[in-house]
Design an enzyme around this catalytic site. Structure first.
Site, PDB file in Angstrom:
ATOM      1  N   THR A 173       0.605  -1.085   0.054  1.00 45.98           N
ATOM      2  CA  THR A 173      -0.113   0.396   0.105  1.00 45.98           C
ATOM      3  C   THR A 173       1.242   1.049   0.162  1.00 45.98           C
ATOM      4  O   THR A 173       2.205   1.310   0.282  1.00 45.98           O
ATOM      5  CB  THR A 173      -0.890  -0.040   1.206  1.00 45.98           C
ATOM      6  OG1 THR A 173      -1.776  -1.308   1.048  1.00 45.98           O
ATOM      7  CG2 THR A 173      -1.689   1.026   1.459  1.00 45.98           C
ATOM      8  N   PHE A 175       1.444   5.073   1.013  1.00 44.66           N
ATOM      9  CA  PHE A 175       0.412   5.732   2.010  1.00 44.66           C
ATOM     10  C   PHE A 175       1.137   7.644   1.064  1.00 44.66           C
ATOM     11  O   PHE A 175       2.756   7.672   0.807  1.00 44.66           O
ATOM     12  CB  PHE A 175       0.507   5.445   3.282  1.00 44.66           C
ATOM     13  CG  PHE A 175      -0.129   4.812   3.432  1.00 44.66           C
ATOM     14  CD1 PHE A 175      -0.692   4.774   4.427  1.00 44.66           C
ATOM     15  CD2 PHE A 175       0.549   3.590   3.885  1.00 44.66           C
ATOM     16  CE1 PHE A 175      -1.864   3.558   5.264  1.00 44.66           C
ATOM     17  CE2 PHE A 175       0.139   2.065   3.876  1.00 44.66           C
ATOM     18  CZ  PHE A 175      -1.162   1.854   4.775  1.00 44.66           C
TER      19      PHE A 175
END
Length: 281
Positions: A173, A175
């Protein structure tokens, strides 16, 4: 000196919490129920920064963020890439054969289909991964498991029954770190990313012409997303990431050309590229 407060969406033990611990070990993570709450905590000054997921290598973009971020008036000052490792957990003393169902965020369930099928258990969608861990710890029911992080298992006192159960090893992921004020990284200070949003003028081939300058000036565009503005099918806003600093000669020319064909343009951030980018190349 008071600790840096960093807002995130989710409960303690969420992947966003882990990203904060890794990127800012001395900061105080501040859990928020929704993305809107997290962004408003930054805007109001209740939090100094925010750690917000923007895209995942398996699930794609985090839907809410692309329309919330430009409207928030906040700025990106950094990025962080987190390899996502899912753990299957349950209350202490539970055995794998006791489990009848598993709860987690819809993306986590989708990213662990293989083990769910193998165990023949029923997936149940929960608002978030860490929240599902907290819920099953409170219910103390051995027939229900959760998929969440190792940190969540520690926080809520759960046993990990199966480790690193994600289907794809590349599950990562990205961010972005948000702040109230812009803080541009210095030109020439290493690999940089410039993020901007724009809307093209209503002309034939306007997008093609607007983006032509990036090709002719040799600027690498790593992301281009479109989304509706105010629910209007014909008003599209674009969100883009490019390599470089806006004052670099090639990028400056490309932006100048883009602005000529755009009715709106705003730089959201100029920040250091995370070292993970080099591994992708």
């Amino acid at each position: 000196m008071s600790k840096l407060k960093i807002a995130f969406q989710g409960e303690p033990g969420a992947n966003s919490h882990i990203a904060i611990v890794e990127a800012y070990p001395d900061a105080e993570p501040m859990p928020c129920a929704t993305f809107e709450d997290a962004l408003s905590a930054i805007s109001s000054g209740e939090a100094d920064l925010g750690m917000i997921p923007i895209e995942n290598s398996v699930a794609g973009r985090v839907a809410d963020i692309h329309h919330l971020l430009p409207a928030s008036g906040l700025f990106i000052i950094g990025e962080w890439f987190l390899p996502v490792r899912h753990q299957l957990m349950a209350v202490k003393g539970t055995r794998l054969e006791d489990i009848k169902s598993v709860e987690s965020h819809v993306h986590a369930l989708g990213q662990c289909r293989r083990i769910i099928r193998k165990l023949g258990i029923k997936p149940i969608v929960h608002a978030d991964t860490a929240g599902s861990a907290r819920d099953i710890s409170e219910r103390n029911d051995k027939s229900v498991a959760a998929i969440a992080s190792r940190l969540a298992a520690q926080i809520y006192g759960l046993d990990i029954l199966a480790e690193d159960i994600e289907d794809e090893a590349h599950n990562t992921t990205r961010f972005v770190v948000l702040a109230r004020e812009p803080k541009w990284a210095a030109q020439g200070s290493g690999p940089l990313v410039t993020t901007f949003v724009f809307r093209v003028r209503n002309l034939p081939a306007a997008l093609y012409k607007a983006l032509g300058g990036f090709a002719t000036n040799g600027v690498n565009m790593t992301k281009l997303e479109s989304y509706m503005v105010d629910g209007n099918f014909f008003a599209t806003q674009f969100y883009a990431d490019v390599d470089g600093h806006p004052e670099d000669k090639g990028l400056a020319f490309a932006i100048e050309e883009l602005k000529f064909f755009s009715r709106e343009f705003r730089i959201v951030g100029v920040y250091p590229g995370h070292p993970f980018r080099a591994t992708m190349e």
